[in-house]
Structure formats: structure tokens, C-alpha cells
Design an enzyme around this catalytic site. Structure first.
Site, PDB file in Angstrom:
ATOM      1  N   ASN A   1       2.570   6.188  -2.418  1.00  9.79           N
ATOM      2  CA  ASN A   1       3.624   7.212  -2.404  1.00  9.79           C
ATOM      3  C   ASN A   1       4.620   7.137  -3.556  1.00  9.79           C
ATOM      4  O   ASN A   1       5.033   8.175  -4.065  1.00  9.79           O
ATOM      5  CB  ASN A   1       4.394   7.140  -1.076  1.00  9.79           C
TER       6      ASN A   1
ATOM      7  N   ILE B   1       0.819  -1.203   0.000  1.00 10.89           N
ATOM      8  CA  ILE B   1       0.000   0.000   0.000  1.00 10.89           C
ATOM      9  C   ILE B   1       0.861   1.265   0.000  1.00 10.89           C
ATOM     10  O   ILE B   1       0.499   2.279  -0.604  1.00 10.89           O
ATOM     11  CB  ILE B   1      -0.976  -0.020   1.207  1.00 10.89           C
ATOM     12  N   CYS B   2       2.022   1.213   0.660  1.00  7.88           N
ATOM     13  CA  CYS B   2       2.864   2.414   0.688  1.00  7.88           C
ATOM     14  C   CYS B   2       3.443   2.710  -0.692  1.00  7.88           C
ATOM     15  O   CYS B   2       3.551   3.872  -1.094  1.00  7.88           O
ATOM     16  CB  CYS B   2       3.991   2.244   1.708  1.00  7.88           C
ATOM     17  N   THR B   3       3.827   1.669  -1.410  1.00  5.61           N
ATOM     18  CA  THR B   3       4.327   1.859  -2.776  1.00  5.61           C
ATOM     19  C   THR B   3       3.233   2.439  -3.657  1.00  5.61           C
ATOM     20  O   THR B   3       3.462   3.367  -4.442  1.00  5.61           O
ATOM     21  CB  THR B   3       4.817   0.526  -3.354  1.00  5.61           C
TER      22      THR B   3
END
Length: 453
Positions: free
Chosen positions: A229, A224-226
């Protein structure tokens, strides 16, 4: 319950009578031929009420797509009368080349409802009950009503879920032996292009689906962070539209003003996803986002061929008939079909795994990890591990009473998302145990003991 007021055409079920009215060298040891005064096998298949109180067979088909259409047709023409079908999907025009229970005017309608109506209209006396919902929307009491469950799914996660549900429904006595009356056989069929497989799972007795999970390559996942962001691929942009923007912007509502779930068979939903993904790709100078790719990523489309579906559905329906009637011994317990170059099948027995996540005595897993590894990387490793394939896990450490990550509900995921960028040793210490659950494993918590390296 099946309608008993219809009148069959003369000789309609002669092909079934030849199997059920007499014994033979292939019949199972418990097989008892039907007689005119006691047609127990036929009554069981057709779920007919009778004065003797013969049991009735209820069968559930999960999935009403390419494989599910074939299964419903085969089961109805094999004499089964009480059939339920569950599917969340709606009909797309691309389905019409192989999912033969649907017509152009059905596009946009629920697959389960259209398929059920078609079979009910075409096969007199057959009662197919549709359920337009997720398999997770039904509780254990619903699944415990059925005598046989057949999976015609194209999702590994959904098959793992159903496997864990049926394993959880089995009971044991004081000595730990399986109560055979609580076993619901699961017949699993799967196809991909010219390849297919059919298998029988007797929960607690034979190898379950989870026992052979390592045979399936882990599905490609994106953290989810990839996605949120640092997107680098078209897939990251598409998943950004699905996982983040859809929930935050709520672009479509129903008649009551409530947000609706994304439906990739709805052209408006698909267009919205594509527009958001394309804008995201342009922002990060990423090429390759188009309508076809958007639908393929979100629906995880795999190639399907009608002839392969027909072969595998026939094999699954044949096993259901054998289980219901004992007219022949059942498959033991896996059949592989390969039709790319001629026709080749192979049958063999999978053995149970003692440490299976679903049906075995699973001990805590010792996991070597660099303490400076981020939680995002650890979650990715759990998803890629062939033994576990824990996709979208919820992670909690009971040793220090810390909730590390939960993918849902959205508000909780947003609150815990910063943890993903932290190093493992920021939240836990060496030797602590993680309690991990996954949507694919119903009622199963995997314990992982972290060993810092």
C-alpha cells in the site's frame, strides 16, 4: 554407495594413510590405527561394504555455491566416498569466477547436479548424489540417514532451519540425557568478503546455531502492508513484484501449464521482476530501481571471495575428517577467520544458552507492548529482536482461538492481511499468549505473553 570397481593410481592416498595407519600425540582417545587386515577408518570414509560389517560414513553438503564447490572437492580428496549435495539454485554466469566446478556451458543448469557430475568424473570411486530442491522439501527421515552434515550456506534462515531439524532428531532417555547415537554433527561454514567462520554443533551437547543468533544482525525485512500500500523505497517496489505480483499474475508456466517459481538466475524472470518493480516505482515517484538492485534485493547477495571460501571449506572438511576418524581432537567449537589485513584466526568455545529457542528449555517470553500498536509493527519488532529474529511468522492466539496472521499460502495471507492494520487489543486481551512459528525454526513454536503497557 561408492563404486568399488575402479583402480586408484599408486600412492593416491598416501597423505591419508599417514594419518590413519599410525597414532600420534594429536590423535583422539578413541582413535585406532588401520591395519592391512582391518582398515576400519578407510572403509568408513569410503563407505565400502566388507565382511566385518564396518559402518559406512554418509555425508551431506548443503549448498553447492562458492563454499559448496570447495567442500565437495576437499571431501572427495580427503577420502570420503558417499556424499550427497542439496541445492535449489541454478548456475549464473556471475558464479564462474569462483565456483570452479562450473563452466560457461553449464549456465542455467542446477548447481547440485553439475557439481556432483564434475566430482564423480574427476575423482574415481567417489559417488556424489545431487538433490535439486529446497532443504525444506526433505523430511526428517532423509536427514537422519547421514553421519555428518556440512552447511555451506549464505542464508541465516536456512542455517537456523537445519540446526532446528538436527536438534529435533536427538532423543533423550528417561532421565533427560541425550542419546549420543542420535546426534548428527553439523559443521557450519560461512564467509563474507575477507571474513569467515567454521564451527561444530553437536546437537544437545554443544552450543547450537540458535544459541548464538544474537551475534548476527537481524536481516532487513519489509512488512507486507507497506509493500502493498505505501512503498517508500526501491526495495519495497522490488519485494512487491516478488511477493505479490508474481503469485497473483503467474507470468510463467511449465510445459504442463502449471505456474513456476521465480528463479532469479533466469534472465526472463529477472526482467519481469524488474519491469514490474520499475512500473511500481514510477507510480510512487521512487528512484533507484535497476536490474542490479532488483537481483541483489531478491537474492540477498553478499560479497564472496574465492580465497576465503577455500580457507573456510578446508577448515570444515578437516573437522569432518577428524569427526569421522578420531585422527585428532575436533574444534571446540568455533573458529573465526579474518583475512582483510594479513591472516588472523581465533578459536573459542561458545556455551549453550539455557533458554535457547532450539535446544534449551524455552519458557514463555513476556513481551511489553502498547495495546494500540498495530500487528504490523509488532511483527516488525519480532523480526528485529536480536534474540528471536522471527521472520515471516505465523501467529495464533490459542487463548481465544484466533488466527492472527499467516504469510502463506497466498490465499490465507490475503484473507488475514487486514489484521495487520488493526491494533493489538482489537484481537487479543492483556496477558494472552501468542503461539508463533517461523519457517526458520522447524518444529518449534515460540510462546509470547503480551503485557499491555
Amino acid at each position: 554407495m561408492a563404486n568399488t570397481t575402479y583402480v586408484d593410481l599408486p600412492g593416491r592416498w598416501d597423505h591419508i594413510d599417514k594419518l590413519l595407519n599410525r597414532t600420534g600425540p594429536l590423535a583422539g582417545p578413541a582413535f585406532e590405527p588401520d591395519t592391512p587386515s582391518a582398515p576400519k577408518n578407510k572403509n568408513y570414509l569410503r563407505a565400502l561394504e566388507n565382511d566385518r560389517g564396518d559402518p559406512n560414513c554418509k555425508i551431506l553438503v548443503i549448498g553447492a555455491g562458492g563454499l559448496g564447490c570447495e567442500l565437495l572437492k576437499d571431501l572427495a580428496l580427503s577420502g570420503f566416498r558417499s556424499i550427497d549435495v542439496i541445492d535449489l539454485d541454478t548456475i549464473d554466469v556471475s558464479n564462474l569466477n569462483r565456483q570452479f566446478l562450473f563452466r560457461r556451458h553449464d549456465v542455467g543448469k542446477p548447481k547440485a547436479e553439475v557439481a556432483a557430475k564434475f566430482i564423480n568424473d574427476r575423482v574415481p570411486g567417489c559417488c556424489v548424489t545431487p538433490h535439486f530442491c529446497k532443504i525444506e522439501d526433505k523430511d526428517d527421515d532423509f536427514y537422519s540417514e547421514f553421519n555428518i552434515i556440512i552447511c555451506g550456506l549464505d542464508s541465516i534462515e536456512a542455517r537456523r532451519y537445519m540446526n532446528s531439524v538436527l536438534v529435533g532428531l536427538t532423543d533423550t532417555d528417561e532421565e533427560g540425557n541425550i542419546d549420543t547415537s542420535t546426534i548428527i554433527p553439523m559443521i557450519d561454514g560461512g564467509t563474507e568478503a575477507f571474513k569467515g567462520q567454521a564451527r561444530i554443533v553437536l546437537p544437545g551437547i554443544t552450543a547450537c546455531f540458535e544459541c548464538t543468533l544474537e551475534l548476527f544482525p537481524p536481516r532487513t525485512t519489509f512488512q507486507i502492508c507497506t509493500i502493498a500500500n505505501t512503498p517508500r523505497r526501491p526495495e519495497h517496489c522490488i519485494e512487491y513484484a516478488r511477493l505479490i505480483k508474481w503469485d497473483s499474475e503467474k507470468p510463467f508456466v511449465d510445459a504442463k501449464g502449471n505456474p513456476v517459481k521465480a528463479d532469479m538466475d533466469n534472465p526472463l524472470h529477472l526482467k519481469w521482476m524488474f519491469d514490474v518493480a520499475a512500473k511500481r516505482a514510477e507510480e510512487f515517484d521512487i528512484k533507484g530501481v535497476d536490474i542490479r538492485n532488483t537481483k541483489g534485493v531478491i537474492k540477498n547477495i553478499i560479497p564472496a571471495i574465492a580465497s576465503t571460501n577455500a580457507v573456510i571449506a578446508a577448515a570444515c572438511s578437516n573437522e569432518a575428517f577428524k569427526i569421522a576418524t578420531n585422527a585428532a581432537d575436533t574444534l571446540n567449537n568455533y573458529m573465526m577467520y579474518m583475512g582483510a589485513e594479513g591472516v588472523y584466526t581465533l578459536t573459542f568455545e561458545y556455551e549453550k544458552k539455557d533458554n535457547c529457542l532450539a535446544c534449551g528449555a524455552m519458557d514463555a517470553i513476556k513481551w511489553d507492548v502498547d495495546p494500540k500498536t498495530t500487528w504490523e509493527d509488532l511483527i516488525e519488532a519480532l523480526a528485529k529482536d536480536a534474540r528471536l529474529q522471527l521472520v515471516r511468522p505465523s501467529i495464533r492466539c490459542s487463548d481465544n482461538n484466533t488466527t492472527i496472521y499467516m504469510p502463506s499460502p497466498p490465499a490465507m495471507e490475503l484473507k488475514l492481511r487486514p489484521n495487520l492494520k488493526m491494533s493489538v487489543d482489537t484481537l487479543v486481551s492483556d496477558g494472552m499468549t501468542l503461539d508463533i512459528t517461523s519457517p526458520a525454526l522447524h518444529g518449534v513454536a515460540v510462546q509470547v505473553v503480551l503485557q499491555f503497557q
